[in-house]
Scaffold this motif. Structure first.
Motif, short mmCIF file in Angstrom:
data_model
loop_
_atom_site.label_atom_id
_atom_site.label_comp_id
_atom_site.label_asym_id
_atom_site.label_seq_id
_atom_site.Cartn_x
_atom_site.Cartn_y
_atom_site.Cartn_z
N PHE A 161 -24.31 -24.45 12.30
CA PHE A 161 -24.61 -24.49 10.79
C PHE A 161 -25.82 -25.25 10.28
CE2 PHE A 161 -23.96 -26.96 6.89
CZ PHE A 161 -23.96 -26.04 5.95
N PHE A 162 -25.82 -26.39 10.86
CA PHE A 162 -27.20 -27.32 11.02
C PHE A 162 -28.30 -26.91 11.25
CE2 PHE A 162 -29.76 -31.20 12.35
CZ PHE A 162 -29.90 -31.62 11.08
N ASP A 163 -28.49 -25.89 12.36
CA ASP A 163 -29.67 -25.16 12.66
C ASP A 163 -29.88 -24.08 11.65
OD1 ASP A 163 -31.72 -24.13 14.59
OD2 ASP A 163 -30.27 -22.60 15.00
N SER A 164 -28.89 -23.26 11.29
CA SER A 164 -29.15 -22.04 10.16
C SER A 164 -29.71 -22.72 8.97
CB SER A 164 -27.96 -21.44 9.88
OG SER A 164 -27.53 -20.69 11.32
N THR A 165 -29.31 -23.61 8.60
CA THR A 165 -29.73 -24.49 7.22
C THR A 165 -30.94 -24.83 7.42
OG1 THR A 165 -27.29 -25.12 6.83
CG2 THR A 165 -29.02 -26.10 5.59
N LEU A 166 -31.39 -25.73 8.26
CA LEU A 166 -32.80 -26.06 8.31
C LEU A 166 -33.63 -24.99 8.77
CD1 LEU A 166 -32.62 -29.49 10.17
CD2 LEU A 166 -32.40 -29.15 8.08
N ASP A 167 -33.26 -23.86 9.40
CA ASP A 167 -34.17 -22.55 9.52
C ASP A 167 -34.62 -22.36 8.24
OD1 ASP A 167 -34.17 -22.86 12.28
OD2 ASP A 167 -32.77 -20.96 12.53
N ARG A 168 -33.46 -21.90 7.30
CA ARG A 168 -33.84 -21.62 5.83
C ARG A 168 -34.95 -22.55 5.08
NH1 ARG A 168 -31.00 -19.02 8.45
NH2 ARG A 168 -32.86 -18.34 9.13
N LEU A 169 -34.58 -23.83 5.32
CA LEU A 169 -35.37 -24.79 4.44
C LEU A 169 -36.80 -24.95 5.21
CD1 LEU A 169 -32.83 -27.91 4.22
CD2 LEU A 169 -33.75 -26.05 2.15
N ALA A 170 -36.87 -24.56 6.52
CA ALA A 170 -38.29 -24.70 7.04
C ALA A 170 -39.10 -23.32 6.62
CB ALA A 170 -38.07 -24.66 8.65
N GLU A 171 -38.48 -22.38 6.86
CA GLU A 171 -39.26 -21.10 6.28
C GLU A 171 -39.68 -21.16 4.78
OE1 GLU A 171 -38.76 -16.26 6.99
OE2 GLU A 171 -37.05 -17.36 7.06
N ALA A 172 -38.70 -21.83 3.80
CA ALA A 172 -38.98 -22.04 2.46
C ALA A 172 -40.26 -22.79 2.39
CB ALA A 172 -37.88 -22.64 1.91
N ALA A 173 -40.32 -23.99 3.10
CA ALA A 173 -41.29 -24.91 3.04
C ALA A 173 -42.61 -24.25 3.28
CB ALA A 173 -40.96 -26.15 4.03
N VAL A 174 -42.67 -23.48 4.35
CA VAL A 174 -44.14 -22.76 4.56
C VAL A 174 -44.39 -21.92 3.63
CG1 VAL A 174 -45.35 -21.34 6.24
CG2 VAL A 174 -43.74 -23.20 7.26
N CYS A 175 -43.54 -21.24 3.06
CA CYS A 175 -43.75 -20.42 1.92
C CYS A 175 -44.25 -21.10 0.63
CB CYS A 175 -42.42 -19.55 1.36
SG CYS A 175 -42.19 -18.28 2.56
N PHE A 176 -43.59 -22.37 0.45
CA PHE A 176 -44.24 -23.18 -0.63
C PHE A 176 -45.59 -23.66 -0.04
CE2 PHE A 176 -39.62 -23.70 -2.11
CZ PHE A 176 -40.01 -23.37 -3.51
N GLY A 177 -45.92 -23.61 1.12
CA GLY A 177 -47.14 -24.39 1.29
C GLY A 177 -48.37 -23.06 0.76
N LEU A 178 -47.77 -22.07 1.28
CA LEU A 178 -48.67 -20.88 0.74
C LEU A 178 -48.91 -20.62 -0.80
CD1 LEU A 178 -47.27 -18.05 3.21
CD2 LEU A 178 -49.75 -19.12 3.34
N ILE A 179 -47.79 -20.89 -1.37
CA ILE A 179 -47.68 -20.84 -2.80
C ILE A 179 -48.47 -22.08 -3.49
CG2 ILE A 179 -46.28 -21.04 -5.05
CD1 ILE A 179 -44.00 -19.79 -3.34
N GLY A 180 -48.81 -22.99 -3.00
CA GLY A 180 -49.40 -24.27 -3.37
C GLY A 180 -50.80 -23.91 -2.87
N TYR A 181 -51.17 -23.29 -1.97
CA TYR A 181 -52.59 -23.07 -1.42
C TYR A 181 -53.21 -22.02 -2.57
CZ TYR A 181 -56.70 -21.51 0.77
OH TYR A 181 -58.17 -21.10 0.90
N PHE A 182 -52.55 -20.93 -2.85
CA PHE A 182 -53.20 -19.93 -3.58
C PHE A 182 -52.93 -20.14 -5.22
CE2 PHE A 182 -52.31 -17.39 0.28
CZ PHE A 182 -53.67 -16.93 0.46
N LEU A 183 -52.09 -20.98 -5.61
CA LEU A 183 -51.98 -21.49 -6.81
C LEU A 183 -53.20 -22.29 -7.21
CD1 LEU A 183 -48.16 -22.69 -7.83
CD2 LEU A 183 -49.74 -21.07 -9.16
N GLY A 184 -53.61 -23.25 -5.99
CA GLY A 184 -54.98 -24.20 -6.41
C GLY A 184 -56.03 -22.91 -6.52
N ARG A 185 -56.01 -22.07 -6.25
CA ARG A 185 -57.29 -21.04 -6.27
C ARG A 185 -56.95 -19.95 -7.02
NH1 ARG A 185 -56.84 -24.15 -2.54
NH2 ARG A 185 -58.46 -24.73 -0.87
N GLN A 186 -56.02 -20.07 -8.07
CA GLN A 186 -55.53 -19.21 -8.96
C GLN A 186 -55.57 -17.62 -8.63
OE1 GLN A 186 -58.73 -20.47 -12.06
NE2 GLN A 186 -57.52 -21.92 -12.88
N ASP A 187 -54.94 -17.55 -7.35
CA ASP A 187 -54.69 -16.21 -6.98
C ASP A 187 -53.60 -15.56 -7.32
OD1 ASP A 187 -54.70 -13.83 -5.63
OD2 ASP A 187 -55.69 -14.55 -3.92
#
Length: 200
Positions: free
Chosen positions: A84-110
């Protein structure tokens, strides 16, 4: 989808690799936590545009995700909470990287790439949710083209390209957005088909 033979070979290799860790008493949950923390650092690197480092961290973190499962198999077989712990952190880890991408492209108004990254985030979470919900109903739901290993590899490889070749990353983000949502639709149809068969 990764070929089953390749997946089996990778699991065997990982199990051989973690046997020394098992003998030292390292716990699978510890490996899971380290992999998650690496994903958070990867997300920060992606947000800042340090893509090669972000790519390396994404791929290393995904290796830790394989290591914790292998360690569980060669030690005590793992625990219910560990899974359960592994699956939960997997989802959070993937979401974190997606937020990293969102933050990068937001900063460039893309805005278009931000939209794609948001759709990719939704799609990746839905791919996992549909399988978990189906299995909660005692139905099989492993179909689909782009499960988590494929998504991580595709994104990690795309991030290896320098910032000047951002078009490669944009294409991969759009592909992942479309294919994760398509995989979600595949799984919905698969579960619908199974449920119809059970009702007949």
């Amino acid at each position: 989808m990764i070929h089953p033979g390749v997946r089996a070979w990778a699991q065997t290799a990982m199990e051989a690799l973690v046997r020394p860790l098992a003998r030292l008493g390292v716990q699978p949950n510890t490996v899971t936590t380290v992999g998650f923390l690496l994903s958070l650092v990867a997300a920060a690197a992606v947000w800042q545009g340090a893509w090669p480092w972000g790519a390396i961290l994404v791929l290393v973190a995904s290796a830790f995700d394989m290591l914790d499962g292998a360690l569980a198999r060669v030690s005590d077989g793992g625990t219910t909470f560990g899974a359960f712990f592994d699956s939960t952190l997997d989802r959070l880890a993937e979401a974190a990287v997606c937020f990293g991408l969102i933050g990068y492209f937001l900063g460039r108004q893309d805005d278009l790439t931000v939209l794609a990254a948001v759709l990719m985030l939704i799609g990746s979470q839905m791919v996992s949710y549909t399988r978990a919900r189906a299995e909660g109903l005692d139905l099989s739901c492993t179909v689909g083209w782009f499960q988590r290993p494929e998504r991580v590899i595709a994104l990690g490889v795309a991030l290896l390209f320098p910032v000047e070749m951002v078009i490669v990353l944009k294409i991969v983000i759009w592909l992942l957005a479309v294919l994760t949502l398509f995989t979600t639709a595949q799984r919905v149809f698969h579960v619908w088909h199974q449920s119809r068969q059970e009702e007949e």
